[in-house]
Design a protein around this motif. Structure first.
Motif, mmCIF file in Angstrom:
data_model
loop_
_atom_site.group_PDB
_atom_site.id
_atom_site.type_symbol
_atom_site.label_atom_id
_atom_site.label_comp_id
_atom_site.label_asym_id
_atom_site.label_seq_id
_atom_site.Cartn_x
_atom_site.Cartn_y
_atom_site.Cartn_z
ATOM 1 N N ARG A 31 0.830 -1.209 0.000
ATOM 2 C CA ARG A 31 0.000 0.000 0.000
ATOM 3 C C ARG A 31 0.865 1.260 0.000
ATOM 4 N N ALA A 32 1.910 1.282 0.823
ATOM 5 C CA ALA A 32 2.786 2.456 0.889
ATOM 6 C C ALA A 32 3.525 2.661 -0.431
ATOM 7 N N PHE A 33 4.008 1.562 -1.024
ATOM 8 C CA PHE A 33 4.703 1.687 -2.300
ATOM 9 C C PHE A 33 3.786 2.277 -3.370
ATOM 10 N N VAL A 34 2.567 1.739 -3.478
ATOM 11 C CA VAL A 34 1.622 2.223 -4.499
ATOM 12 C C VAL A 34 1.317 3.700 -4.265
ATOM 13 N N ASN A 35 1.061 4.075 -3.033
ATOM 14 C CA ASN A 35 0.782 5.469 -2.709
ATOM 15 C C ASN A 35 1.946 6.373 -3.133
ATOM 16 N N ASN A 36 3.164 6.002 -2.746
ATOM 17 C CA ASN A 36 4.351 6.802 -3.103
ATOM 18 C C ASN A 36 4.617 6.795 -4.604
ATOM 19 N N TYR A 37 4.349 5.684 -5.258
ATOM 20 C CA TYR A 37 4.532 5.580 -6.713
ATOM 21 C C TYR A 37 3.731 6.669 -7.422
ATOM 22 N N PHE A 38 2.454 6.782 -7.052
ATOM 23 C CA PHE A 38 1.605 7.771 -7.722
ATOM 24 C C PHE A 38 1.951 9.194 -7.328
ATOM 25 N N ILE A 39 2.280 9.415 -6.077
ATOM 26 C CA ILE A 39 2.692 10.755 -5.647
ATOM 27 C C ILE A 39 3.950 11.181 -6.407
ATOM 28 N N ASN A 40 4.947 10.295 -6.476
ATOM 29 C CA ASN A 40 6.196 10.625 -7.167
ATOM 30 C C ASN A 40 6.021 10.756 -8.669
ATOM 31 N N ALA A 41 4.971 10.139 -9.219
ATOM 32 C CA ALA A 41 4.702 10.247 -10.656
ATOM 33 C C ALA A 41 3.871 11.490 -10.985
ATOM 34 N N GLY A 42 3.514 12.274 -9.958
ATOM 35 C CA GLY A 42 2.792 13.513 -10.190
ATOM 36 C C GLY A 42 1.282 13.394 -10.128
ATOM 37 N N TYR A 43 0.776 12.261 -9.653
ATOM 38 C CA TYR A 43 -0.666 12.048 -9.550
ATOM 39 C C TYR A 43 -1.108 12.211 -8.100
ATOM 40 N N ASP A 44 -2.414 12.223 -7.915
ATOM 41 C CA ASP A 44 -2.954 12.237 -6.560
ATOM 42 C C ASP A 44 -2.585 10.931 -5.859
ATOM 43 N N PRO A 45 -2.501 10.948 -4.530
ATOM 44 C CA PRO A 45 -2.204 9.717 -3.793
ATOM 45 C C PRO A 45 -3.244 8.638 -4.083
ATOM 46 N N VAL A 46 -2.794 7.392 -4.095
ATOM 47 C CA VAL A 46 -3.679 6.243 -4.292
ATOM 48 C C VAL A 46 -3.498 5.344 -3.074
ATOM 49 N N LEU A 47 -4.539 5.212 -2.285
ATOM 50 C CA LEU A 47 -4.471 4.368 -1.100
ATOM 51 C C LEU A 47 -5.296 3.113 -1.351
ATOM 52 N N LEU A 48 -4.596 2.004 -1.524
ATOM 53 C CA LEU A 48 -5.289 0.734 -1.708
ATOM 54 C C LEU A 48 -6.140 0.450 -0.476
ATOM 55 N N PRO A 49 -7.263 -0.218 -0.646
ATOM 56 C CA PRO A 49 -8.111 -0.502 0.519
ATOM 57 C C PRO A 49 -7.447 -1.479 1.476
ATOM 58 N N THR A 50 -7.895 -1.453 2.714
ATOM 59 C CA THR A 50 -7.441 -2.485 3.641
ATOM 60 C C THR A 50 -8.011 -3.807 3.142
ATOM 61 N N TYR A 51 -7.392 -4.888 3.553
ATOM 62 C CA TYR A 51 -7.779 -6.194 3.037
ATOM 63 C C TYR A 51 -7.933 -7.162 4.193
ATOM 64 N N ASN A 52 -9.011 -7.903 4.206
ATOM 65 C CA ASN A 52 -9.283 -8.876 5.253
ATOM 66 C C ASN A 52 -8.760 -10.244 4.793
ATOM 67 N N PHE A 53 -7.558 -10.590 5.191
ATOM 68 C CA PHE A 53 -6.948 -11.845 4.761
ATOM 69 C C PHE A 53 -7.636 -13.067 5.371
ATOM 70 N N VAL A 54 -8.263 -12.913 6.524
ATOM 71 C CA VAL A 54 -9.008 -14.027 7.122
ATOM 72 C C VAL A 54 -10.218 -14.352 6.246
ATOM 73 N N ARG A 55 -10.923 -13.320 5.846
ATOM 74 C CA ARG A 55 -12.143 -13.515 5.052
ATOM 75 C C ARG A 55 -11.858 -14.152 3.693
ATOM 76 N N PHE A 56 -10.714 -13.829 3.106
ATOM 77 C CA PHE A 56 -10.416 -14.297 1.762
ATOM 78 C C PHE A 56 -9.269 -15.313 1.728
ATOM 79 N N LYS A 57 -9.047 -16.014 2.827
ATOM 80 C CA LYS A 57 -7.915 -16.946 2.870
ATOM 81 C C LYS A 57 -8.060 -18.117 1.909
ATOM 82 N N HIS A 58 -9.260 -18.425 1.476
ATOM 83 C CA HIS A 58 -9.474 -19.517 0.520
ATOM 84 C C HIS A 58 -8.904 -19.194 -0.860
ATOM 85 N N LYS A 59 -8.580 -17.926 -1.130
ATOM 86 C CA LYS A 59 -8.062 -17.528 -2.453
ATOM 87 C C LYS A 59 -6.563 -17.766 -2.604
ATOM 88 N N HIS A 60 -5.853 -18.028 -1.541
ATOM 89 C CA HIS A 60 -4.392 -18.118 -1.590
ATOM 90 C C HIS A 60 -3.937 -19.348 -2.371
#
Length: 146
Positions: free
Chosen positions: A113-142
């Protein structure tokens, strides 16, 4: 067993700007979790050469809804590898536990999340904050990979 996050590497990133993808990115923090879950995957990798290490490979791909596969417009994609080290050899009991599919990704995901946010800020765009993710809820996808 003591486990620590050793580091991370961005393996690949692609950003092809378009108005629709910028709209998606500006609203991503409000995206429905099940919709975001379709865009974010991860797998656990256990390298054979070092039985004390494992990796979490995040793969996030966002694209315009009407985008054609070979279209170069409207895409953001990142592959982000997080490296964990244990003080003991990893056994099947550990691999079947929740730690590699819930806890470790939850520890590493804020760095994505921090990398993506900084990537867009450094590229001259508005900050992009990926949503929080519930790994317990989606553990079947791994996925586990040797």
């Amino acid at each position: 067993m003591n486990i620590r996050l050793v580091g991370y590497r961005v393996m690949n990133t692609i950003f092809n700007a378009s108005v629709p993808i910028l709209d998606i990115l500006s609203n991503i923090s409000n995206m429905d979790m099940s919709e975001y879950s379709n865009s974010m995957n991860f797998e656990v990798i256990y390298p054979e050469q070092n039985p004390k290490d494992f990796f979490i490979l995040f793969d996030i791909s966002l694209m315009e809804k009407d985008r054609v596969e070979d279209d170069s417009e409207g895409l953001f994609s990142i592959k982000f590898l997080s490296h964990f080290e244990c003080d003991e050899d990893i056994d099947d009991r550990f691999k079947k536990s929740d730690f590699p599919i819930v806890n470790a990704p939850a520890i590493a995901y804020p760095f994505v999340r921090a990398f993506v946010n900084n990537y867009f800020i450094n590229a001259g765009y508005d900050p992009v904050l990926l949503p929080t993710y519930n790994f317990v809820r989606f553990k079947h996808k791994h996925k586990h990979k040797k």
